[in-house]
Design a protein around this motif. Sequence first.
Motif, PDB file in Angstrom:
ATOM      1  N   ARG B 172      44.102  42.570  52.296  1.00 19.25           N
ATOM      2  CA  ARG B 172      43.844  43.848  51.630  1.00 19.25           C
ATOM      3  C   ARG B 172      44.567  43.905  50.290  1.00 19.25           C
ATOM      4  N   GLN B 175      42.499  42.100  47.907  1.00 21.31           N
ATOM      5  CA  GLN B 175      41.339  42.912  47.523  1.00 21.31           C
ATOM      6  C   GLN B 175      41.731  43.992  46.525  1.00 21.31           C
ATOM      7  N   ASN B 176      42.900  44.601  46.760  1.00 22.99           N
ATOM      8  CA  ASN B 176      43.383  45.615  45.827  1.00 22.99           C
ATOM      9  C   ASN B 176      43.492  45.048  44.414  1.00 22.99           C
ATOM     10  N   ALA B 179      40.133  44.208  42.885  1.00 23.55           N
ATOM     11  CA  ALA B 179      39.342  45.362  42.470  1.00 23.55           C
ATOM     12  C   ALA B 179      39.730  45.805  41.067  1.00 23.55           C
ATOM     13  N   PHE B 180      41.007  45.676  40.734  1.00 25.09           N
ATOM     14  CA  PHE B 180      41.448  46.142  39.421  1.00 25.09           C
ATOM     15  C   PHE B 180      41.286  45.092  38.339  1.00 25.09           C
ATOM     16  N   SER B 182      39.049  42.552  38.559  1.00 28.51           N
ATOM     17  CA  SER B 182      37.695  41.995  38.617  1.00 28.51           C
ATOM     18  C   SER B 182      37.702  40.472  38.722  1.00 28.51           C
ATOM     19  N   PHE B 184      37.592  38.256  41.310  1.00 26.35           N
ATOM     20  CA  PHE B 184      37.408  38.119  42.753  1.00 26.35           C
ATOM     21  C   PHE B 184      37.676  36.698  43.229  1.00 26.35           C
ATOM     22  N   TYR B 188      40.542  35.769  45.948  1.00 24.15           N
ATOM     23  CA  TYR B 188      40.123  35.339  47.280  1.00 24.15           C
ATOM     24  C   TYR B 188      40.697  33.953  47.584  1.00 24.15           C
TER      25      TYR B 188
END
Lengths: 273, 217
Positions: B172, B175-176, B179-180, B182, B184, B188
Amino acid sequence: MRRTRVLATALTAVSLVLALGACSSGSDDAAGAGGSATGGSDLGLVTGGTLTVATEGTYRPFSYHEDGSGTLVGYDVEVAQAVGAKLGLKVAFEETQWDAIFAGLDAGRFDTIANQVSITDERKAKYLFSAPYTTSHGVVIVKDGDTSITSFADLQGKTTAQSLTSNWYQLAQESGAKVEPVEGWAQAVALLEQGRIDATINDSLTYLDYVKEHGPSGLAVAATTDDSSQSAFVVGKKRQALATAIDGALADLAADGTLAALSEKYFGEDVSK
Amino acid sequence: MDWDLFSASFWPILREGVRGTIPLALASFAIGLVLALGIALLRLSATPVLSWLGRAYVSVIRGTPLLVQLFVVFYGMPSVGIVIDPWPSAIIAFSLNVGGYAAEVIRAAILSVPTGQWEAAYTIGMPRAKALRRIVLPQAARVSVPPLSNTFISLVKDTSLASLILVTEAFRQAQNIAAFSSEFMLLYVEAALVYWLMCTVLSIGQDRLERRLERYV
């Protein structure tokens, strides 16, 4: 001895990252080659002759399944189908969770996203947007009878639930709320109704549709944004030709009244401008 | 490659791994093991009803996805009036899950102890419960360590699903940040590296444990 082991681990990590990076840029080239097979030759489509569109499939009334399990329908879905028809392309939908949708676009898995993607500066820095096809406001939704929140400023110190990559997430954070990340609207509403969060911010249209479907829902709108947000199709930065083509199709659909008619069908008013 | 972002986000992800992922996995595994021993004994019971109960439990747990189990506990239970916080929800779902898988490992390990060991225990007058505790289980424990370690390593990775029910753990956190920023792909892959690192450390622990238990051969 220890140093060599650390170095070896670091090297493995680096090569893994580089290899994966190479894969993702490679898929852009592959997509370009595939697009030249049939129709839309200069658009660089993932599959030649087909516009591959990512959407959630669980986002009423924009993208959802009729009766929950029937065909994929919704405002965004029908607009995308109309755009495809104007361009002489078949339209294939890829249903993806919202939080994975931009990662999928980056990886070249689809050509565009039709899922009420709001136009924001951050996204404009990384992607291309078509002309907008929806205009709406953001609303703060609370439990009916909760008088502690009447404005965005009241979100200070409260808990909301939002999708991580949504613009509502940022709005909630900027308002000082503690934000719990969720997969989408369905989970956010569940948490609100279960009393696990204080509020959630979303599109006014989503909320209105939810109330329409569920009757008196025990929820209420506590505040509305002053400025409106616009949603559009989003494509990768290198796909200028595709963005231009979608723009052209949207202009045609606006001129012949298709957009207004679709908008009327789903919302009872014209939200396409 | 954004190396600044990579290095700036490595520690936050690893930190949530150490604070979130590992405690979640350890607590769930400990509770799951106790549960598993009970289920295994039910399955081995000579009483048909009890053995059927054990069998049904294992069947339900192994026959349903972990993600669905998590959602049933977290999002489903409130509809019958039971609202459980994210952390306890995750621990409940993961331990129930481990219970199902580890029960089969423990059952097989108990069965692998030669019947002669039971008979020898009975000969010197031990009752069944004592024979199990003093003679059979210690031998079964040694046999079950490699497959149970496997279950544990799987659990460590499966805890990433807890990010979907509001639990903060390594994935998580990744992911946080994704998200900010971009970025990914980068985040990951970085999350994957962190899980790999944690699992490697845990595997070393497994090796040590196995070598220790070799003494009982």
